[in-house]
Design a protein around this motif. Structure first.
Motif, PDB file in Angstrom:
ATOM      1  N   TYR A  35      12.555  -1.792  -4.952  1.00  0.00           N
ATOM      2  CA  TYR A  35      11.972  -2.064  -3.640  1.00  0.00           C
ATOM      3  C   TYR A  35      10.711  -2.928  -3.754  1.00  0.00           C
ATOM      4  O   TYR A  35      10.538  -3.898  -2.992  1.00  0.00           O
ATOM      5  CB  TYR A  35      11.625  -0.750  -2.944  1.00  0.00           C
ATOM      6  N   SER A  36       9.842  -2.591  -4.713  1.00  0.00           N
ATOM      7  CA  SER A  36       8.556  -3.277  -4.811  1.00  0.00           C
ATOM      8  C   SER A  36       8.663  -4.646  -5.460  1.00  0.00           C
ATOM      9  O   SER A  36       8.016  -5.606  -5.014  1.00  0.00           O
ATOM     10  CB  SER A  36       7.556  -2.414  -5.596  1.00  0.00           C
ATOM     11  N   SER A  37       9.469  -4.778  -6.527  1.00  0.00           N
ATOM     12  CA  SER A  37       9.492  -6.036  -7.278  1.00  0.00           C
ATOM     13  C   SER A  37      10.637  -6.968  -6.889  1.00  0.00           C
ATOM     14  O   SER A  37      10.587  -8.161  -7.184  1.00  0.00           O
ATOM     15  CB  SER A  37       9.571  -5.745  -8.782  1.00  0.00           C
TER      16      SER A  37
ATOM     17  N   LEU B  45       0.829  -1.206   0.000  1.00  0.00           N
ATOM     18  CA  LEU B  45       0.000   0.000   0.000  1.00  0.00           C
ATOM     19  C   LEU B  45       0.861   1.253   0.000  1.00  0.00           C
ATOM     20  O   LEU B  45       0.532   2.255  -0.656  1.00  0.00           O
ATOM     21  CB  LEU B  45      -0.935   0.004   1.215  1.00  0.00           C
ATOM     22  N   ASN B  46       1.964   1.229   0.738  1.00  0.00           N
ATOM     23  CA  ASN B  46       2.876   2.375   0.729  1.00  0.00           C
ATOM     24  C   ASN B  46       3.466   2.598  -0.668  1.00  0.00           C
ATOM     25  O   ASN B  46       3.578   3.731  -1.138  1.00  0.00           O
ATOM     26  CB  ASN B  46       4.001   2.154   1.745  1.00  0.00           C
ATOM     27  N   VAL B  47       3.824   1.492  -1.312  1.00  0.00           N
ATOM     28  CA  VAL B  47       4.354   1.583  -2.680  1.00  0.00           C
ATOM     29  C   VAL B  47       3.288   2.128  -3.616  1.00  0.00           C
ATOM     30  O   VAL B  47       3.563   2.994  -4.456  1.00  0.00           O
ATOM     31  CB  VAL B  47       4.829   0.196  -3.162  1.00  0.00           C
ATOM     32  N   TRP B  48       2.065   1.617  -3.479  1.00  0.00           N
ATOM     33  CA  TRP B  48       0.958   2.084  -4.319  1.00  0.00           C
ATOM     34  C   TRP B  48       0.746   3.588  -4.178  1.00  0.00           C
ATOM     35  O   TRP B  48       0.609   4.297  -5.181  1.00  0.00           O
ATOM     36  CB  TRP B  48      -0.331   1.346  -3.931  1.00  0.00           C
ATOM     37  N   ALA B  49       0.731   4.091  -2.939  1.00  0.00           N
ATOM     38  CA  ALA B  49       0.487   5.510  -2.701  1.00  0.00           C
ATOM     39  C   ALA B  49       1.583   6.374  -3.322  1.00  0.00           C
ATOM     40  O   ALA B  49       1.300   7.380  -3.997  1.00  0.00           O
ATOM     41  CB  ALA B  49       0.393   5.785  -1.199  1.00  0.00           C
ATOM     42  N   LEU B  50       2.825   5.981  -3.127  1.00  0.00           N
ATOM     43  CA  LEU B  50       3.940   6.746  -3.674  1.00  0.00           C
ATOM     44  C   LEU B  50       3.936   6.698  -5.198  1.00  0.00           C
ATOM     45  O   LEU B  50       4.150   7.719  -5.866  1.00  0.00           O
ATOM     46  CB  LEU B  50       5.259   6.186  -3.134  1.00  0.00           C
TER      47      LEU B  50
END
Length: 408
Positions: free
Chosen positions: A113-115, A53-58
């Motif tokens: 970071y995400s993948s 969710l943090n990644v999505w928001a950014l």
């Protein structure tokens, strides 16, 4: 830049932050409720969801902020001035290369970071860093830099037809979409992974039976070596005409029972039999016409109100690319609930086909449960997140559907 445009931009980012806040609050409330309803879910599922969710928001903020910075800082017009040639093709090619490389570099830390980082942190991948970097660079070369050779076409059309370019470009997009759907399985997909035919194996023969029952026996059956990239599972059907194929991730074959693999395969066959590939092409074509018309209206309005502050006077200036992408991102974001609703409806139709074809509820249920368990998924998101971002029904909805759909 006129005050009206500054106010509009400020209001947009304020609304965007409010939207993000509402989604985050809804998601955290939803996770609290899930904890009470599903006490056996591992803590890692919640931790992963929070980090995603943090990644999505950014990522959502950067989706609009980066092209806006290109415009307001005049970085875009400076790049164009630096590469400008007498040839529109060369100017667009050089600008595109610089622009997409900058975007790639800016996005690289978050993508890593995400993948990569999160996948390894939660045991969802054994992928090496070099393999991750290879895929990232191939994506840049194939998806972005290759596109730079054709990016002059829309700007040429805009220059020649400043009032009707959006319609001409929409018409031109349709054959491109069909061509990419047809050619992608042969050309693009093998650049990233190795595809091996399993038609002569026991599983392949079982899938062939399903294909014959469905009337698409000419579809090819492949296994793809996704285990070097991820521990999660998936399958899909792609292509049209003679390029159509069933593709099973090797992780799916290795981690599921044969009956469960057949259930997942039946679902993917359902997408083709029910015409979802063609429906997606038609929907994409129609939405492209509307989308580009709105981009034309809005980008023209923004350019007029900018009063030259972006260093751009005409939309056919290649430096207007960030403006077009900014507006395109906006309308894609606004239209997501509609497109996702249509997608979820197709998924339900494919689920129904799956049960009808296999007559096996239990395998459908167990396969879906394993898919979510291995990926540390939660049984449902909040309603607002589902509406905006879910292309598939939730796990709860699919299990309920499988258990209650009537058998013949």
């Amino acid at each position: 830049m006129e005050h009206k445009l500054k106010l509009t931009i400020s209001i947009f980012f304020l609304v965007l932050l409010i939207f993000i806040s509402v989604v985050l609050i809804s998601e955290y409330i939803n996770m609290k409720n899930i904890r009470a309803e599903y006490p056996d879910l591992p803590e890692e599922s919640y931790s992963l969801r929070k980090e995603n969710l943090n990644v999505w928001a950014l990522r959502l903020i950067l989706q609009f902020l980066i092209p806006l910075i290109f415009l307001t800082s005049r970085l875009s017009s400076r790049i164009r001035f630096f590469v400008e040639k007498k040839s529109l093709f060369l100017t667009c090619l050089l600008y595109g290369i610089i622009f997409f490389v900058i975007i790639f570099v800016i996005s690289l830390p978050l993508n890593y970071y995400s993948s990569f980082h999160l996948s390894h942190k939660y045991g969802l991948s054994n992928q090496t860093f070099l393999r991750w970097l290879e895929i990232s660079l191939k994506g840049l070369l194939i998806n972005d830099l290759l596109m730079c050779f054709f990016i002059f076409i829309p700007f040429y059309i805009i220059q020649r037809s400043p009032r009707t370019w959006w319609l001409q470009l929409s018409i031109l997009t349709v054959p491109v979409i069909i061509f990419m759907v047809f050619i992608s399985p042969f050309v693009i997909d093998p650049m990233f992974n190795k595809y091996t035919s399993i038609e002569d194996e026991k599983l392949g023969k079982e899938i062939t039976v399903l294909l014959h029952k469905s009337g698409i026996e000419d579809a090819n059956i492949y296994k793809v070596d996704k285990s070097k990239d991820t521990n999660t599972m998936n399958a899909y059907m792609t292509g049209i005409f003679h390029s159509k194929r069933i593709v099973l991730w090797d992780t799916t074959i290795n981690n599921l029972e044969e009956s469960e693999v057949l259930s997942i395969t039946a679902h993917e066959i359902g997408h083709y039999v029910k015409g979802h590939i063609w429906k997606n092409i038609i929907q994409s074509s129609i939405s492209t016409v509307l989308l580009l018309f709105l981009v034309y209206i809005t980008s023209t309005w923004i350019l007029k109100l900018s009063n030259g502050s972006f260093g751009i006077k005409k939309l056919y200036d290649i430096a207007a690319l960030p403006l077009l992408l900014l507006v395109l991102n906006f309308y894609s974001f606004v239209g997501s609930p509609i497109m996702n609703y249509l997608s979820r409806d197709m998924e339900i139709e494919a689920d129904a086909f799956e049960i009808t074809l296999t007559q096996d509820r239990e395998s459908a249920v167990s396969a879906m449960e394993k898919l979510y368990k291995e990926s540390l998924g939660l049984p449902r998101p909040s309603n607002i997140f589902k509406t905006w971002y879910f292309t598939h029904p939730t796990l709860e909805e699919r299990l309920e559907f499988y258990r209650n759909y009537p058998l013949d």
